[in-house]
Motif scaffolding. Structure first.
Motif, mmCIF file in Angstrom:
data_model
loop_
_atom_site.group_PDB
_atom_site.id
_atom_site.type_symbol
_atom_site.label_atom_id
_atom_site.label_comp_id
_atom_site.label_asym_id
_atom_site.label_seq_id
_atom_site.Cartn_x
_atom_site.Cartn_y
_atom_site.Cartn_z
ATOM 1 N N GLN A 61 1.544 5.713 1.065
ATOM 2 C CA GLN A 61 1.032 6.585 1.915
ATOM 3 C C GLN A 61 1.349 7.171 0.802
ATOM 4 N N PRO A 118 0.453 -1.247 -0.295
ATOM 5 C CA PRO A 118 0.317 -0.131 0.180
ATOM 6 C C PRO A 118 0.711 0.960 0.170
ATOM 7 N N ASP A 122 -4.473 2.604 -6.272
ATOM 8 C CA ASP A 122 -5.963 2.279 -6.368
ATOM 9 C C ASP A 122 -6.731 3.854 -6.198
ATOM 10 N N ARG A 123 -6.225 4.663 -6.084
ATOM 11 C CA ARG A 123 -6.311 6.192 -5.920
ATOM 12 C C ARG A 123 -6.070 7.436 -6.993
ATOM 13 N N THR A 143 0.394 -0.652 -7.204
ATOM 14 C CA THR A 143 -0.709 -1.166 -6.081
ATOM 15 C C THR A 143 -2.145 0.498 -6.358
ATOM 16 N N ASN A 176 -9.974 -5.324 -6.126
ATOM 17 C CA ASN A 176 -10.890 -5.867 -5.594
ATOM 18 C C ASN A 176 -11.403 -6.473 -6.285
ATOM 19 N N GLN A 215 -4.917 -1.820 -8.942
ATOM 20 C CA GLN A 215 -5.169 -2.763 -8.129
ATOM 21 C C GLN A 215 -6.241 -2.971 -8.261
ATOM 22 N N LYS A 244 -9.346 -5.064 1.769
ATOM 23 C CA LYS A 244 -8.618 -4.938 0.867
ATOM 24 C C LYS A 244 -8.611 -3.974 -0.058
ATOM 25 N N SER A 245 -6.547 -3.310 -0.541
ATOM 26 C CA SER A 245 -7.528 -2.445 -1.386
ATOM 27 C C SER A 245 -7.337 -2.554 -2.587
#
Length: 230
Positions: free
Chosen positions: A83, A81, A101-102, A99, A127, A125, A134-135
């Motif tokens: 940050q 993940p 996802d944002r 990863t 889900n 990523q 989960k992310s």
């Protein structure tokens, strides 16, 4: 067994699964998950021909990148993940990120990627099991995320990644992977540079390779179960 012997066994297993599921030879790449493992283990895997290594923790990944910089063709993948306050370190050191996802993270990685380096390879990523713990984005959000990433200059979309919920059988796991594979193939029809489906770990490698995986992430079977610090 040694790291080299473990690597040989895992590679043999991948070849056998490619044959079992009528996959093209060498169509599945091995990412050695080296999180918490010492530098000596990574160097042993490198000496045995492994080049792709996956890390989950930013500071550990950055430290290993620095200490093993003499291995010029080693390829670092960030698979944990992200940050916001750690995105710069990832953008400056990694070759791949699995990863995304944002939107915020995608923007930051593109803005913070050094201009003298090639664009950062990224995977979205997903889900696929809809787990709250989960992310990852939902499949219905995929088109918007793809459009966003393709507009950012310093990251390059290469495909999708997922960590599904464990299933009780191989057939059930394949069924869970099916919508993701369909989404991956649809993306490939839109963009020929999309080439990576990062699914499959030690426990579901067969189902993942049956479901079109192009990259499996294996740690324990290569390095052993014991945790280390580098």
């Amino acid at each position: 067994m040694s790291v080299a012997e473990n690597l040989k066994h895992v590679r043999q297993e991948i070849v056998a699964l490619e044959q079992r599921f009528d996959r093209t030879s060498d169509s599945v790449r091995l990412l050695a998950v080296s999180k918490t493992k010492p530098l000596a283990d990574i160097e042993a895997a490198y000496a045995a021909g492994q080049r792709m290594f996956g890390e989950n923790y930013v500071q550990e990944a950055v430290d290993k990148h620095e200490h093993l910089s003499h291995l010029s063709d080693i390829e670092w993948h960030f698979i944990g993940p992200i940050q916001s306050n750690k995105s710069r370190q990832i953008a400056e050191t990694m070759a791949w990120v699995h990863t995304i996802d944002r939107e915020k993270i995608a923007h930051r990685l593109s803005e913070q990627r050094p201009v003298e380096r090639l664009p950062l390879n990224v995977l979205i990523q997903v889900n696929i099991s809809g787990e709250a713990s989960k992310s990852g984005i939902l499949l219905e959000q995929l088109d918007d995320m793809v459009s966003l990433i393709q507009q950012l200059p310093n990251i390059k979309l290469r495909g999708l990644m997922a960590i599904p919920a464990p299933q009780t059988s191989e057939a059930d796991q394949i069924q869970v992977y099916a919508p993701l594979y369909q989404a991956f193939k649809a993306l490939q029809q839109q963009d020929c540079d999309i080439d990576t489906l990062s699914i499959g770990m030690s426990g579901d490698m067969a189902a993942a390779i049956a479901s079109g995986s192009t990259m499996v992430r294996v740690g324990t079977a290569i390095f052993g179960a014991r945790n280390y610090t580098s």
